[in-house]
Enzyme design. Structure first.
Site, short mmCIF file in Angstrom:
data_model
loop_
_atom_site.label_atom_id
_atom_site.label_comp_id
_atom_site.label_asym_id
_atom_site.label_seq_id
_atom_site.Cartn_x
_atom_site.Cartn_y
_atom_site.Cartn_z
N ARG A 162 64.48 36.23 -39.48
CA ARG A 162 63.29 35.72 -38.81
C ARG A 162 62.95 34.33 -39.36
NH1 ARG A 162 64.20 38.61 -35.44
NH2 ARG A 162 62.96 40.24 -34.46
N ASP A 209 69.65 31.11 -37.04
CA ASP A 209 69.64 31.64 -35.67
C ASP A 209 68.19 31.82 -35.21
OD1 ASP A 209 70.96 32.89 -33.34
OD2 ASP A 209 69.99 34.73 -34.05
N GLU A 247 59.89 29.14 -32.87
CA GLU A 247 60.86 29.21 -31.78
C GLU A 247 60.26 29.65 -30.44
OE1 GLU A 247 63.73 32.01 -33.37
OE2 GLU A 247 62.84 33.64 -32.19
N HIS A 273 68.55 32.09 -31.41
CA HIS A 273 68.25 33.53 -31.52
C HIS A 273 69.16 34.36 -30.59
CE1 HIS A 273 64.83 36.43 -32.79
NE2 HIS A 273 65.99 37.07 -32.69
#
Ligand code: NAI
Length: 334
Positions: free
Chosen positions: A233, A257, A262, A294
């Site tokens: 996260r 990622d 985001e 993500h």
């Protein structure tokens, strides 16, 4: 049961159409993610299915409760975008998909680690300018490094299994160490892990305790030239501090990622000007920082099982009023 679904990708629609044929669930597909600006569009449904780009905070939950929504099902493992304390306060239920395919996330994690260690971004930039020399491309072998894994749950253990395959020395830290992980790593204290590791993998949930677990102070404990990989996260990392560490050479590489802010751009098409986040832009511009939007979880097998388990969760609520994947801990946004 009428269900409003957020964040459905075109290639997932068929799975919902199949499920509708059973006759117990019917779906309505939302275009924009659920948040304070879109929650008023919710009408006439008992359950909603959300993804990690939705913001299910107290204000949203209060409106959902008024509109008669009883169940919030996130089709993800992480549930930090759902304020569970507010879910309880307004008498709703929330569930997640605690595991679907840890291999999907771990394989992507190793891919990102190798891309950083072998200077893939630098290599592509050189090729694009007709430069076929080796300068700047000397890499490091994962199997010759010491890796530290923060969070030794399902995904952490799967990553450790892959690391063991490479011959990497693996250290682990977890507030709740477990037997299966103890066979895959040497448990050490968290600060010791940071001091000894050449490469650190984050596989823990985002909670108030883990918020910015990688920041100025913890970065200063890490080895000079260490590499950081975050596929868990964004909020686990203070990105401004990581940028500074990349600039100073304290970190030699960073792969992520997930990013703290985001929700503003992931699953959307946006220019860097529109995103307007100088830290994010500076990270993307670096040849030793690698980003993916993500997608670590996003494989054929994982998508199928996420949707299957989510629909099964709702069917459990519908038939028994309870669900074995009810979110238990208070993992509200920090
Ligand atoms: P899990 O629940 O099996 O394991 C999490 C582990 O972290 C547990 O052993 C727990 O004791 C430990 N932990 C809790 N607080 C911690 C802390 N402060 N520091 C270190 N460890 C801590 O969860 P799983 O399935 O392994 O997933 C881990 C995380 O990966 C999820 O919470 C989610 O945020 C993230 N994730 C990311 C995906 C992606 O596509 N990038 C997809 C799926 C999950």
């Amino acid at each position: 049961m009428k269900v409003r679904v957020y964040g459905v990708q075109p290639d997932e629609l068929k799975l919902y159409e199949e499920a509708e044929k059973q006759g117990d669930l019917s779906f309505d597909f939302a275009k924009a993610p659920l948040n304070e600006g879109t929650v008023n569009e919710v009408q006439d449904c008992e359950a909603i299915i959300v993804m990690t780009n939705c913001q299910v905070n107290e204000k949203v939950i209060e409106v959902l409760a008024r509109k008669g929504v009883k169940y919030v099902a996130t089709r993800s493992a992480g549930s930090d975008h759902v304020d569970y304390a507010a879910i309880k306060k307004y008498g709703l239920h929330a569930c997640n998909v605690p595991f679907y395919a840890p291999e999907a996330i771990s394989e992507h994690t190793i891919l990102m680690a190798l891309r950083v260690l072998r200077n893939e971004k630098k290599c592509n930039a050189k090729l694009a300018s007709n430069d076929y020399t080796m300068e700047g491309l000397r890499g490091r072998q994962l199997g010759q490094l010491t890796a530290g894994v923060l969070g030794t749950g399902r995904i952490g253990r799967t990553t450790m299994t892959l690391l063991n395959g490479f011959g990497t020395k693996v250290l682990g830290w977890d507030p709740y160490p477990n037997e299966p992980a103890a066979k895959l790593c040497t448990y050490v204290e968290r600060d010791e892990l940071l001091k000894q590791s050449d490469i650190v993998f984050l596989h823990c949930p985002l909670t108030p305790e883990s918020y910015h677990v990688i920041g100025k102070e913890t970065l200063s404990m890490m080895k000079d030239g260490a590499v950081l990989i975050n596929t868990a996260r964004g909020g686990l990392v203070d990105h401004a501090a990581v940028l500074e560490a990349l600039e100073s050479g304290k970190l030699s590489g960073f792969a992520f990622d997930v990013y703290e802010n985001e929700a503003a751009f992931v699953r959307k098409k946006k220019t860097l000007d529109e995103i307007n986040d100088p830290t994010f832009a500076a990270l993307l511009a670096r040849d030793n920082a690698i980003y993916s939007p993500h997608v670590a979880f996003y494989t054929d097998g994982a998508i199928y099982s996420m949707i299957e388990v989510t629909l099964d969760n709702l069917r459990q609520y519908q038939t028994t009023g309870a669900c074995r994947n009810e979110i238990k801990e208070e993992a509200g946004p920090v």
